[in-house]
Design an enzyme around this catalytic site. Structure first.
Site, PDB file in Angstrom:
ATOM      1  N   CYS A   1       1.081  -1.269   0.016  1.00 56.48           N
ATOM      2  CA  CYS A   1      -0.139  -0.093  -0.083  1.00 56.48           C
ATOM      3  C   CYS A   1       0.889   1.323   0.009  1.00 56.48           C
ATOM      4  O   CYS A   1       0.418   2.201  -0.576  1.00 56.48           O
ATOM      5  CB  CYS A   1      -1.041   0.047   1.203  1.00 56.48           C
ATOM      6  SG  CYS A   1      -2.015  -1.284   1.275  1.00 56.48           S
TER       7      CYS A   1
HETATM    8  C1  BEZ Z   1       0.469  -4.622   2.103  1.00 56.09           C
HETATM    9  O1  BEZ Z   1       0.126  -3.450   1.602  1.00 56.09           O
HETATM   10  O2  BEZ Z   1       1.721  -4.931   1.876  1.00 56.09           O
HETATM   11  C2  BEZ Z   1      -0.354  -5.794   2.270  1.00 56.09           C
HETATM   12  C3  BEZ Z   1      -1.656  -5.369   3.054  1.00 56.09           C
HETATM   13  C4  BEZ Z   1      -2.371  -6.320   3.553  1.00 56.09           C
HETATM   14  C5  BEZ Z   1      -2.053  -7.593   3.358  1.00 56.09           C
HETATM   15  C6  BEZ Z   1      -0.717  -7.989   2.847  1.00 56.09           C
HETATM   16  C7  BEZ Z   1       0.032  -6.973   2.340  1.00 56.09           C
END
Ligand code: BEZ
Length: 211
Positions: A45
């Protein structure tokens, strides 16, 4: 009921990093991108938000309002925004909703319970000035989205909204397009007086019309 392409995008009011957002007022007759983030302070994200902030001038050029969503608290968004600027080199320059109760996420079916009960998947909605959903993309949490692709689709959506054309595989802005099947050859002659290439009667290719 799932929200499908062609449906009216539901309205909502929610807190954001730029104050309360009343969605219909926010989009105010513009194109819009609404996209969800599973969780704050997560690596994928963080890269997505930084890259989208970098692309903001491209969204502005196309008259598109950008709006992110995370189900985490507004108090946390500020600290995460600092991390995004520090690690991705661009400060958050569009509102990020704090959808703590998951109300907007549920309204837009961004939570897929068999994937995760509380976190959202990576949804992208492109909404037209008529408030209709024009594009819907869903990625799992583990796969970052391609925001260059989102821009590419917006170019196609804006072009095809104004001209009787469709865009072929892997099309990019400026490349040849396809005359819409709904246009008869007689009607096409009026719109495209310079003619077209026609490898098959149903495949009529013309240079991209200019605004
Ligand atoms: C991420 O943004 O890295 C992420 C968020 C939730 C679950 C897995 C990865």
């Amino acid at each position: 009921m799932a929200i499908l392409i062609g449906d009216t995008a539901p309205d909502f009011t929610a807190d954001s990093t730029e104050g309360p957002i009343h969605f219909y007022d926010y989009i105010d007759g513009h194109w819009a991108v609404l996209f969800s983030h599973p969780k704050n302070f997560t690596p994928v994200c963080t890269t997505e938000l930084g890259y989208t902030a970098k692309l903001k001038p491209e969204f502005d050029k196309r008259g598109v309002k950008v709006l992110g969503l995370s189900v985490d608290k507004l108090e946390d968004h500020g600290g995460w925004a600092k991390d995004i600027e520090e690690t991705q080199g661009t400060a958050l320059n569009f509102p990020l909703l704090a959808d703590t109760k998951g109300e907007v996420a549920r309204l837009y079916d961004m939570i897929h319970p068999n994937a995760d009960n509380t976190l959202t998947v990576r949804s992208v909605f492109v909404i037209g000035p008529d408030k209709k959903v024009k594009l819907k993309i869903e990625y799992p949490a583990s796969t970052g989205r391609n925001f260059d692709e989102v821009l590419r689709v917006i170019d196609s959506l804006q072009l095809t909204a104004n001209h009787s054309v469709a865009t072929p595989v892997n099309w990019k802005n400026g490349e040849d397009v396809i005359i819409a099947s709904s246009l008869s050859n007689d009607a096409a002659k009026e719109k495209f007086p310079n003619g077209w290439k026609e490898p098959k009667p149903y495949l009529r290719i013309v240079p991209q019309p200019r605004a």
